[in-house]
Each structure stands twice: as C-alpha cells, then as structure tokens.
Design a protein around this motif. Structure first.
Motif, PDB file in Angstrom:
ATOM      1  N   PHE A 402       1.391  -1.004   0.102  1.00 53.50           N
ATOM      2  CA  PHE A 402      -0.197  -0.182  -0.142  1.00 53.50           C
ATOM      3  C   PHE A 402       1.059   1.376   0.141  1.00 53.50           C
ATOM      4  CE2 PHE A 402      -2.645  -3.002   1.688  1.00 53.50           C
ATOM      5  CZ  PHE A 402      -4.072  -2.624   1.160  1.00 53.50           C
ATOM      6  N   ASP A 403       0.161   2.471  -0.427  1.00 56.55           N
ATOM      7  CA  ASP A 403       0.923   3.128  -0.249  1.00 56.55           C
ATOM      8  C   ASP A 403       1.153   4.137   1.081  1.00 56.55           C
ATOM      9  OD1 ASP A 403       1.791   6.280  -0.412  1.00 56.55           O
ATOM     10  OD2 ASP A 403      -0.177   7.422  -1.387  1.00 56.55           O
ATOM     11  N   GLU A 404       2.166   3.656   1.490  1.00 56.68           N
ATOM     12  CA  GLU A 404       2.256   3.983   3.093  1.00 56.68           C
ATOM     13  C   GLU A 404       2.037   6.036   3.453  1.00 56.68           C
ATOM     14  OE1 GLU A 404       5.710   2.227   5.295  1.00 56.68           O
ATOM     15  OE2 GLU A 404       6.408   2.038   3.041  1.00 56.68           O
ATOM     16  N   SER A 405       2.037   6.580   2.716  1.00 58.75           N
ATOM     17  CA  SER A 405       1.511   7.659   3.825  1.00 58.75           C
ATOM     18  C   SER A 405      -0.042   8.406   3.220  1.00 58.75           C
ATOM     19  CB  SER A 405       2.650   9.025   2.197  1.00 58.75           C
ATOM     20  OG  SER A 405       1.613   8.972   0.998  1.00 58.75           O
ATOM     21  N   TRP A 406      -0.287   7.299   2.594  1.00 62.64           N
ATOM     22  CA  TRP A 406      -2.447   7.330   2.721  1.00 62.64           C
ATOM     23  C   TRP A 406      -2.423   8.033   3.925  1.00 62.64           C
ATOM     24  CZ3 TRP A 406      -7.141   5.146   3.523  1.00 62.64           C
ATOM     25  CH2 TRP A 406      -8.117   5.422   2.897  1.00 62.64           C
ATOM     26  N   VAL A 407      -3.394   8.796   4.444  1.00 61.27           N
ATOM     27  CA  VAL A 407      -3.585   8.720   5.918  1.00 61.27           C
ATOM     28  C   VAL A 407      -4.876   8.521   6.359  1.00 61.27           C
ATOM     29  CG1 VAL A 407      -4.841  10.790   7.231  1.00 61.27           C
ATOM     30  CG2 VAL A 407      -2.291  11.569   5.631  1.00 61.27           C
ATOM     31  N   LEU A 408      -5.062   7.758   7.244  1.00 63.97           N
ATOM     32  CA  LEU A 408      -6.075   7.215   7.424  1.00 63.97           C
ATOM     33  C   LEU A 408      -7.592   7.592   7.616  1.00 63.97           C
ATOM     34  CD1 LEU A 408      -4.633   4.289   9.733  1.00 63.97           C
ATOM     35  CD2 LEU A 408      -6.207   4.269   7.501  1.00 63.97           C
ATOM     36  N   PRO A 409      -8.778   7.730   7.106  1.00 60.32           N
ATOM     37  CA  PRO A 409     -10.047   8.572   7.376  1.00 60.32           C
ATOM     38  C   PRO A 409     -10.493   8.417   8.863  1.00 60.32           C
ATOM     39  CG  PRO A 409     -10.971   7.435   6.051  1.00 60.32           C
ATOM     40  CD  PRO A 409      -9.021   6.914   6.116  1.00 60.32           C
ATOM     41  N   GLU A 410     -10.937   9.988   9.462  1.00 60.21           N
ATOM     42  CA  GLU A 410     -12.080   9.560  10.505  1.00 60.21           C
ATOM     43  C   GLU A 410     -10.798   8.566  11.225  1.00 60.21           C
ATOM     44  OE1 GLU A 410     -15.663   8.056   9.303  1.00 60.21           O
ATOM     45  OE2 GLU A 410     -15.912   9.872   7.889  1.00 60.21           O
ATOM     46  N   PRO A 411     -10.420   8.217  12.236  1.00 62.07           N
ATOM     47  CA  PRO A 411      -9.776   7.842  12.763  1.00 62.07           C
ATOM     48  C   PRO A 411     -10.738   7.799  14.610  1.00 62.07           C
ATOM     49  CG  PRO A 411      -8.097  10.372  13.450  1.00 62.07           C
ATOM     50  CD  PRO A 411      -9.190   9.829  12.152  1.00 62.07           C
ATOM     51  N   VAL A 412     -10.107   6.964  15.157  1.00 65.45           N
ATOM     52  CA  VAL A 412     -11.085   6.387  16.344  1.00 65.45           C
ATOM     53  C   VAL A 412     -10.737   6.260  17.548  1.00 65.45           C
ATOM     54  CG1 VAL A 412     -12.720   5.538  15.307  1.00 65.45           C
ATOM     55  CG2 VAL A 412     -11.686   4.263  15.488  1.00 65.45           C
ATOM     56  N   VAL A 413     -10.815   6.573  19.070  1.00 65.61           N
ATOM     57  CA  VAL A 413      -9.811   5.571  20.129  1.00 65.61           C
ATOM     58  C   VAL A 413     -11.155   5.108  20.871  1.00 65.61           C
ATOM     59  CG1 VAL A 413     -10.118   7.661  21.374  1.00 65.61           C
ATOM     60  CG2 VAL A 413      -8.620   6.353  21.957  1.00 65.61           C
ATOM     61  N   SER A 414     -11.010   3.843  22.274  1.00 64.89           N
ATOM     62  CA  SER A 414     -11.473   3.486  23.199  1.00 64.89           C
ATOM     63  C   SER A 414     -11.819   4.836  24.033  1.00 64.89           C
ATOM     64  CB  SER A 414     -10.917   1.921  23.652  1.00 64.89           C
ATOM     65  OG  SER A 414     -12.116   1.425  24.261  1.00 64.89           O
ATOM     66  N   ASN A 415     -12.598   4.295  24.404  1.00 64.83           N
ATOM     67  CA  ASN A 415     -12.910   5.308  25.934  1.00 64.83           C
ATOM     68  C   ASN A 415     -12.368   4.798  26.432  1.00 64.83           C
ATOM     69  OD1 ASN A 415     -15.012   3.205  26.181  1.00 64.83           O
ATOM     70  ND2 ASN A 415     -16.670   4.656  26.459  1.00 64.83           N
ATOM     71  N   GLU A 416     -12.630   5.383  27.533  1.00 67.31           N
ATOM     72  CA  GLU A 416     -11.941   4.371  29.059  1.00 67.31           C
ATOM     73  C   GLU A 416     -12.258   2.640  29.418  1.00 67.31           C
ATOM     74  OE1 GLU A 416     -10.647   6.914  32.369  1.00 67.31           O
ATOM     75  OE2 GLU A 416      -9.133   8.270  30.996  1.00 67.31           O
ATOM     76  N   ASP A 417     -14.244   2.674  29.666  1.00 68.36           N
ATOM     77  CA  ASP A 417     -14.368   1.214  29.663  1.00 68.36           C
ATOM     78  C   ASP A 417     -14.797   0.786  28.691  1.00 68.36           C
ATOM     79  OD1 ASP A 417     -16.512   2.740  28.467  1.00 68.36           O
ATOM     80  OD2 ASP A 417     -17.822   2.519  30.215  1.00 68.36           O
ATOM     81  N   GLY A 418     -13.884   1.311  27.365  1.00 68.07           N
ATOM     82  CA  GLY A 418     -14.366  -0.004  26.870  1.00 68.07           C
ATOM     83  C   GLY A 418     -15.434   0.064  25.904  1.00 68.07           C
ATOM     84  N   THR A 419     -16.657   0.600  26.097  1.00 75.10           N
ATOM     85  CA  THR A 419     -17.383  -0.049  25.538  1.00 75.10           C
ATOM     86  C   THR A 419     -18.224   0.638  24.645  1.00 75.10           C
ATOM     87  OG1 THR A 419     -18.900   1.853  26.839  1.00 75.10           O
ATOM     88  CG2 THR A 419     -18.760   0.250  28.369  1.00 75.10           C
TER      89      THR A 419
END
Length: 500
Positions: A402-419
């Motif tokens: 893949f093109d390594e420089s491509w930026v992943l759209p709409e990044p996410v993170v888990s909240n503190e309790d993983g729900t």
C-alpha cells in the motif's frame, strides 16, 4: 519437456542460485551459557531443584538433542513434572523453505546478558508493565503510577526506548521506536476499526478478563518452571470490549492467530480502498486489474504466507543459538537473591534497586514478575519473539503493498471502559498514515506479549527486523517469478526507504 516446463525449472534454479550467492552469517550468542551454566538460560519444563535451578543432566540432554538433531534424543529429554508441558517445536528451525531466505541464513544480535544494565532496564520495564496492566491507555497522561514508572525508567543507564528530551514520558512509555508509534493513540487503528470480511462486518470487540495476576507465589512459580500443568485462562465472552488497556491487549495475544491482526489490517485497507504502492503494475493499466497477481487475493494469501516462514527463522534462533531465559524465570532469580535464598550477584544492580521492584513487593509480597497468564510463558526460549517476528514479516508485506503515506480517515479511539469507539481528535488526527499505523500495530502486538510478562523489549525490537528480512526475501522472489514488471517500495523499521 515443453518449453514451459524448461522455463519453470529454470525459474526455480534461478531462485536457488540467489541463495547460493547470499552471505551466510555467523550465529553468535551472548556467552551466558558458558559463564553462568544452568542459571541464565531457558529450561522450562525440565527438572528443577527447590531454588528453581535446572538439573544439569537434564539441561545437557537438551543440548545433546539440539546437537544431534535426532528426534529420539528430543524424546529422551527429562521432564520436571508428570505430564509436563511439551517443548514447543524445537525442530522447526531445521526445516528448509522453497521461497524466501533459508531459515538459517539470517541472524539476530546476541541478547542482553543477565549481568548487563540493558537487561536490568528491560526487566524494570516489565515490572512496571505488570503493575499498570489495568490502567486505560487514555488515562496514561494523568495517572500517578504511569508518572512514577516514567521517572524510574528515565533514570536507568541503558534503557533503549523512545524518549522526549532524553526522558521517558507518559506519551512514550511502553511504545515502539518508529515515528508511527509515537503519533496518536497508543493502539493502532487496525486494532479498533471494523473489519469487512466478505458480507460479514466485524466490530473489534474482544473478550476481556478481570485483573488477575499469576505466579506471584514461590510454589506456583516453581511448579510452572518444572512444566506442571495449570488451570488454563478462560475467555470471557460475556464481557466483550474494545481494547483499552494492557490487560486487554495481553489477553488478545494469549489467544490470537499469529497473523490475525495483519490479515485484519489488510481487509480494513481493502475496504477503505486505500491506494496501492505506485510500483504495483496494475495501478497504471487501463484495461486490466490485479487479482491472482498483485490484487486482493494475492495480498490476502501473501500476508499470511510469510508468517510460517518467519517462524522457522526465529525458531532456529531461539533453540539453536540463544536459548534466552524467560522473564518469569529471571524474576525467580531476582526473588531468590533479594530474599537470600541464593546468591545471584551476577544480576546487574539497577533492577535490584529499582522502584518497580519495591512497588511489586508492596503489592504482592514477593519480587516475582507477575504474569498475565496462569501458565506464564510458552515452553520455548525467549529470544526472539515469535509474535514480533510474524508482526515484522506481515507488516512489511502490507507496507510494500500500500501507499504508506495515505492518511487513514476518521480515526477512532476506545473510551476508558471499552464500551464504544469515539472520534480521535488529538493533534495527530490528520497524521495517522498507513505506514505509521502498520508499524504501530506490529509494536502493539509484540509489546502486548511483554505486557503479559512473557517477553523482553529486545525480543520484540530485534525480532521485527528478522521478520522484515524474511518478508523482503519473499517479496523479491515474488517479483522474480511473476510475469508483470513490478516493484515494491517500503519504509523499513529503522526508517530507511528501500525498493524491491
């Protein structure tokens, strides 16, 4: 023989000729086996005395089997318990492969020695990892224990981990050493985003477990060194959450298929229509697209194919070259020394004087390294890590594809309790590239084994590079035998660019 048959034979001979022209490295270990016999090397599931020291005759039987390479000699190795856990695949490194480098044609540097400051630093990191397993990654910036760990690690003389201004910070602690590792959330997007598997869309909610730690009592520790069977850890299918802590990701790597995270990453990238590397021949064609070569099916098989080839290379290193002590066994040496059961004054003093050990004793009443798994480590030597080697190989294929420089759209993170997943809006939100997040997922999976207590940092850092070398060799062979004019460009784990 037809012309095609002649050409097919010649293509295989050409690949064999590449191997014959390749330099063959010297295989060098750190010398501990001679300097500290029976104390500083892997011996799990063999007979041990009451101090956790392996029986000399049993260890020599292991060495004999590794020397003769005879299956019957492996079967004669004594066990420490009735129905002891079996040694994991010591003959794998003796196999030949028909694609990529020979498993014995690669090497990794000697492991840090038990008497070195580097080994002490890696041990201190493991104790802090164990103590902080249940802290959510999103709470690292403000958590008192993480601040204390960062301070302790910053004061070590040979701790080889990413730093800011020469110091470990909550933003760098327990992370890998590529640029991608230090951007954005601790966890890679490839461990959080939904996976499109055909018509099945899979949210990455994982089975999780509560805050149980193991092998913190001497008798339990000793039984496990002897290979005695223990009650296995259970998956908890009633509590599925997005990964959010060291405990969660350690549990993940207790049960994962070794290439799982990277097959998932490939499926995520294909679903996102992430652009291929410009060296892919079908990026530039008007009337054709890749499929069995340089298309999705080629990628999905290749990213898994490299895993077993990488394992063979690493298993040769583990059994036939290094035989490094597992961290849990080293914790036993530390405990025995500090409680005056034995004199192991060869252990470098920095770990013995660390705040991590004091905090561990305060919580558990021993200096043993708390394990995330009831059985502790697998029954094969520590150096290097199989998970890390597979990570290096699989991620290298993906970075090449893949093109390594491509930026992943709409990044996410888990909240503190993983729900649930929430949008990641930090300062690096628009800098999470394919290459960076692939490096990060390799680090996450490899480091998760360290968080579990079964591997050292250098088991990870050296092994991803071994896996990378295996994958580069396989990619070169793919380019040689396929008809199209193709190249692969990729960024190596040391930050340099290369073209295959």
């Amino acid at each position: 023989m037809s012309d095609r048959g002649i050409d097919a034979r010649q293509s295989r001979l050409d690949l064999a000729e590449v191997i014959s022209r390749s330099p063959w490295p010297d295989q060098v270990n750190n010398g501990e086996e001679g300097d500290y016999p029976y104390l500083a090397n892997f011996s799990k599931s063999l007979p041990h005395n009451e101090f956790g020291e392996v029986d000399a005759a049993a260890y020599n039987a292991l060495l004999r089997a590794l020397s003769t390479q005879d299956n019957e000699d492996f079967e004669r190795i004594p066990t420490g318990c009735e129905n002891a856990r079996r040694l994991i695949n010591p003959q794998a490194g003796l196999a030949f492969d028909v694609e990529g480098p020979d498993p014995q044609s690669l090497t990794i540097p000697p492991a840090p020695r038990i008497d070195s400051a580097r080994n002490s630093a890696e041990a201190v990191e493991l104790y802090w990892m164990a103590l902080s397993r249940d802290i959510p990654f999103t709470a690292y910036e403000s958590h008192r224990l993480i601040a204390e760990a960062a301070q302790d690690l910053s004061e070590l003389s040979d701790y080889r981990a990413p730093k800011i201004g020469g110091r470990i910070t909550p933003a760098t602690i327990f992370r890998g050493d590529t640029r991608g590792d230090l951007r954005g959330p601790y966890l890679s997007q490839f461990l959080l985003r939904d996976i499109q598997y055909g018509t099945l869309r899979i949210p990455q909610r994982q089975d999780t477990v509560s805050d149980a730690d193991y092998l913190t009592a001497w008798d339990d520790w000793l039984a496990v060194q002897r290979g005695c069977q223990v009650e296995p850890e259970r998956r908890n299918q009633q509590d599925r959450r997005y990964l959010r802590s060291g405990r969660d990701i350690a549990h993940y790597v207790h049960f994962d298929a070794l290439y799982e995270a990277y097959l998932n990453a490939a499926l995520i990238l294909l679903d996102l229509n992430a652009p291929f590397d410009q060296g892919n021949p079908y990026v530039h064609t008007r009337r054709q697209e890749g499929f069995g070569t340089y298309g999705g099916p080629h990628l999905l098989s290749l990213v898994t194919e490299v895993a077993t080839r990488a394992l063979k290379a690493q298993w040769f290193q583990k059994w036939f070259v290094h035989r490094r002590l597992r961290p849990e066994a080293f914790g036993g040496r530390v405990h025995a020394h500090l409680t005056n059961l034995r004199d192991y004054s060869m252990i470098d003093s920095e770990v013995l004087e660390s705040r991590a050990l004091k905090a561990t004793y305060g919580k558990f009443g021993t200096f043993l390294l708390p394990q995330a798994f009831p059985e502790g480590s697998p029954v094969h030597p520590s150096y290097g890590s199989g998970h890390a080697t597979v990570a290096g190989a699989c991620v290298t294929v993906l970075k090449a594809w893949f093109d390594e420089s491509w930026v992943l759209p709409e990044p996410v993170v888990s909240n503190e309790d993983g729900t649930e997943l929430v949008p990641f809006t930090g300062p690096d939100a628009n800098r999470l590239t394919v290459g960076g997040e692939l490096d990060k997922v390799a680090s996450n999976i490899a480091t998760a084994r360290n968080i579990g207590g079964v591997h050292w940092r250098s088991d990870y850092t050296e092994s991803v590079r071994l896996g990378e070398a295996v994958a580069i060799g396989i990619l070169r062979d793919q380019v040689r035998v396929n008809h199209e004019a193709a190249t692969f460009g990729l960024t190596r784990f040391d930050g340099t660019r290369m073209t295959i």
